[in-house]
Design an enzyme around this catalytic site. Structure first.
Site, PDB file in Angstrom:
ATOM      1  N   ARG A   1       0.865  -1.191   0.000  1.00  0.00           N
ATOM      2  CA  ARG A   1       0.000   0.000   0.000  1.00  0.00           C
ATOM      3  C   ARG A   1       0.896   1.234   0.000  1.00  0.00           C
ATOM      4  O   ARG A   1       2.079   1.128   0.358  1.00  0.00           O
ATOM      5  CB  ARG A   1      -0.867   0.008   1.275  1.00  0.00           C
ATOM      6  CG  ARG A   1      -1.836  -1.136   1.285  1.00  0.00           C
ATOM      7  CD  ARG A   1      -2.761  -1.098   2.493  1.00  0.00           C
ATOM      8  NE  ARG A   1      -3.634  -2.255   2.478  1.00  0.00           N
ATOM      9  CZ  ARG A   1      -3.917  -2.996   3.535  1.00  0.00           C
ATOM     10  NH1 ARG A   1      -3.407  -2.706   4.719  1.00  0.00           N
ATOM     11  NH2 ARG A   1      -4.727  -4.039   3.432  1.00  0.00           N
TER      12      ARG A   1
ATOM     13  N   ARG B   1     -11.278   3.031  18.688  1.00  0.00           N
ATOM     14  CA  ARG B   1     -10.075   3.080  17.842  1.00  0.00           C
ATOM     15  C   ARG B   1     -10.422   3.667  16.459  1.00  0.00           C
ATOM     16  O   ARG B   1      -9.565   4.205  15.775  1.00  0.00           O
ATOM     17  CB  ARG B   1      -9.506   1.655  17.694  1.00  0.00           C
ATOM     18  CG  ARG B   1      -8.111   1.625  17.144  1.00  0.00           C
ATOM     19  CD  ARG B   1      -7.483   0.248  17.211  1.00  0.00           C
ATOM     20  NE  ARG B   1      -8.091  -0.685  16.247  1.00  0.00           N
ATOM     21  CZ  ARG B   1      -7.661  -1.937  16.053  1.00  0.00           C
ATOM     22  NH1 ARG B   1      -6.653  -2.405  16.762  1.00  0.00           N
ATOM     23  NH2 ARG B   1      -8.254  -2.728  15.172  1.00  0.00           N
TER      24      ARG B   1
ATOM     25  N   ARG C   1     -14.746  -8.924  13.443  1.00  0.00           N
ATOM     26  CA  ARG C   1     -13.702  -9.061  14.468  1.00  0.00           C
ATOM     27  C   ARG C   1     -14.291  -9.552  15.786  1.00  0.00           C
ATOM     28  O   ARG C   1     -13.691 -10.357  16.483  1.00  0.00           O
ATOM     29  CB  ARG C   1     -12.981  -7.721  14.674  1.00  0.00           C
ATOM     30  CG  ARG C   1     -11.960  -7.482  13.593  1.00  0.00           C
ATOM     31  CD  ARG C   1     -11.397  -6.089  13.567  1.00  0.00           C
ATOM     32  NE  ARG C   1     -10.702  -5.904  12.299  1.00  0.00           N
ATOM     33  CZ  ARG C   1      -9.382  -5.893  12.145  1.00  0.00           C
ATOM     34  NH1 ARG C   1      -8.601  -5.986  13.190  1.00  0.00           N
ATOM     35  NH2 ARG C   1      -8.831  -5.762  10.961  1.00  0.00           N
TER      36      ARG C   1
HETATM   37  N1  LIG Z   1      -5.749  -1.441  28.909  1.00  0.00           N
HETATM   38  C1  LIG Z   1      -6.340  -0.650  28.022  1.00  0.00           C
HETATM   39  N2  LIG Z   1      -7.258   0.246  28.447  1.00  0.00           N
HETATM   40  C2  LIG Z   1      -7.903   1.044  27.564  1.00  0.00           C
HETATM   41  N3  LIG Z   1      -7.704   1.055  26.230  1.00  0.00           N
HETATM   42  C3  LIG Z   1      -6.801   0.177  25.748  1.00  0.00           C
HETATM   43  C4  LIG Z   1      -6.076  -0.710  26.616  1.00  0.00           C
HETATM   44  N4  LIG Z   1      -5.246  -1.459  25.849  1.00  0.00           N
HETATM   45  C5  LIG Z   1      -5.446  -1.046  24.588  1.00  0.00           C
HETATM   46  N5  LIG Z   1      -6.366  -0.076  24.507  1.00  0.00           N
HETATM   47  C6  LIG Z   1      -6.887   0.582  23.300  1.00  0.00           C
HETATM   48  O1  LIG Z   1      -7.700  -0.384  22.647  1.00  0.00           O
HETATM   49  C7  LIG Z   1      -7.571  -0.277  21.236  1.00  0.00           C
HETATM   50  C8  LIG Z   1      -7.146  -1.645  20.682  1.00  0.00           C
HETATM   51  O2  LIG Z   1      -5.792  -1.909  21.072  1.00  0.00           O
HETATM   52  P1  LIG Z   1      -4.731  -2.468  20.029  1.00  0.00           P
HETATM   53  O3  LIG Z   1      -4.850  -1.738  18.737  1.00  0.00           O
HETATM   54  O4  LIG Z   1      -3.428  -2.476  20.726  1.00  0.00           O
HETATM   55  O5  LIG Z   1      -5.285  -3.959  19.857  1.00  0.00           O
HETATM   56  P2  LIG Z   1      -4.703  -5.180  18.993  1.00  0.00           P
HETATM   57  O6  LIG Z   1      -4.939  -6.386  19.809  1.00  0.00           O
HETATM   58  O7  LIG Z   1      -3.308  -4.890  18.574  1.00  0.00           O
HETATM   59  O8  LIG Z   1      -5.677  -5.154  17.740  1.00  0.00           O
HETATM   60  P3  LIG Z   1      -5.469  -5.715  16.230  1.00  0.00           P
HETATM   61  O9  LIG Z   1      -5.286  -7.202  16.337  1.00  0.00           O
HETATM   62  O10 LIG Z   1      -6.761  -5.332  15.555  1.00  0.00           O
HETATM   63  O11 LIG Z   1      -4.287  -5.013  15.649  1.00  0.00           O
HETATM   64  C9  LIG Z   1      -6.563   0.827  20.959  1.00  0.00           C
HETATM   65  O12 LIG Z   1      -7.272   2.017  20.634  1.00  0.00           O
HETATM   66  C10 LIG Z   1      -5.821   0.972  22.288  1.00  0.00           C
HETATM   67  O13 LIG Z   1      -5.352   2.294  22.499  1.00  0.00           O
END
Ligand SMILES: Nc1ncnc2c1ncn2[C@@H]1O[C@H](COP(=O)(O)OP(=O)(O)OP(=O)(O)O)[C@@H](O)[C@H]1O
Length: 225
Positions: A70, A163, A174
């Site tokens: 991309r 997010r 999801r």
């Molecule tokens: N402990 C927490 N408390 C509040 N918000 C959180 C916390 N941990 C993560 N977040 C928020 O939740 C959202 C999802 O987190 P993140 O993007 O890290 O998830 P992920 O598991 O990596 O998702 P994906 O697999 O879709 O990439 C983000 O906006 C992040 O800032």
């Protein structure tokens, strides 16, 4: 033996290090860290904190893919971009620890990409879903397996919504995948560690606690003359 490595080119030096760390008793390659959890559970938030607090200790493993880059994506940074014929040939050769096809494109983790990171005395982080975990386990990858659990599905939904990265349809997909991921992730024996990501600082301290010995080992090796 370390003196022998001095003055060699980076490639030769890392090959020498791979040899030393693989064959000299008492020295081992850094063990990869597999981080798994439903979309929105906070995996990338947590490992980005590790990458920031411990520069040079961890590296996110770069997957291979047949999809087109991309705008803004660089070969070797976001993904290793290769064509389908090459990918299939590499699969035949047994070059991939795990691979899967999504929406017409193949994605996978190559053994070589992982070993290169390890041979530089860096801990590879693999952000993979439960299907990927099943596959790397079949390949007998000696890793630290960590599952990140959201406090509840409701909280997961709230986080994914705030997010603001998904359409409603993608979000629903999801959330429904999350139920299956949780079922596998919470089954006793599937992961060595389960971290509930409720309070972020508490979850991060738990993650650090699990990895602190490995972090120290990598740092000690880096400080050797
Ligand atoms: N402990 C927490 N408390 C509040 N918000 C959180 C916390 N941990 C993560 N977040 C928020 O939740 C959202 C999802 O987190 P993140 O993007 O890290 O998830 P992920 O598991 O990596 O998702 P994906 O697999 O879709 O990439 C983000 O906006 C992040 O800032």
């Amino acid at each position: 033996m370390f003196v022998l490595c001095r003055g060699l080119s980076g490639q030769v030096r890392s090959t020498a290090r791979l040899f030393l760390r693989t064959y000299v008793p008492g020295m081992a390659l850094p063990r990869p860290v597999v981080i798994c959890g439903p979309s929105g559970s906070g995996k990338s938030t947590l490992y980005n904190k590790l990458l920031k607090e411990f520069p040079g200790v961890f590296q996110l493993s770069v997957s291979h893919t047949t999809r087109q880059p991309r705008p803004g994506e660089l070969n070797g940074r976001e993904y290793h971009f290769i064509n389908r014929d090459q990918f299939q040939e590499n699969i035949k050769q047994g070059d991939f620890l795990e691979w899967a096809e999504f929406s017409g494109n193949i994605y996978g983790t190559s053994k070589k990409a992982l070993e290169e990171v390890q041979s530089n005395n860096v801990i590879p982080i693999l952000d993979i879903d439960t299907q990927g975990v099943r596959n790397v386990k079949k390949a007998s990858l000696e890793a630290v397996y960590i599952f990140i659990k959201p406090p509840s599905i409701d909280v997961l939904e709230k986080r994914l919504r705030s997010r603001k990265t998904e359409t409603e349809e993608a979000l629903q997909k999801r959330l429904s995948a999350a139920r299956n991921e949780l079922e596998y992730g919470l089954k006793p024996g599937n992961f060595q560690h389960i971290i509930t990501n409720d309070d972020l600082d508490v979850a991060y301290e738990k993650l650090k606690g699990i990895l602190i010995k490995a972090i120290d080992e990598v740092k000690n090796e880096q400080y050797k003359p």
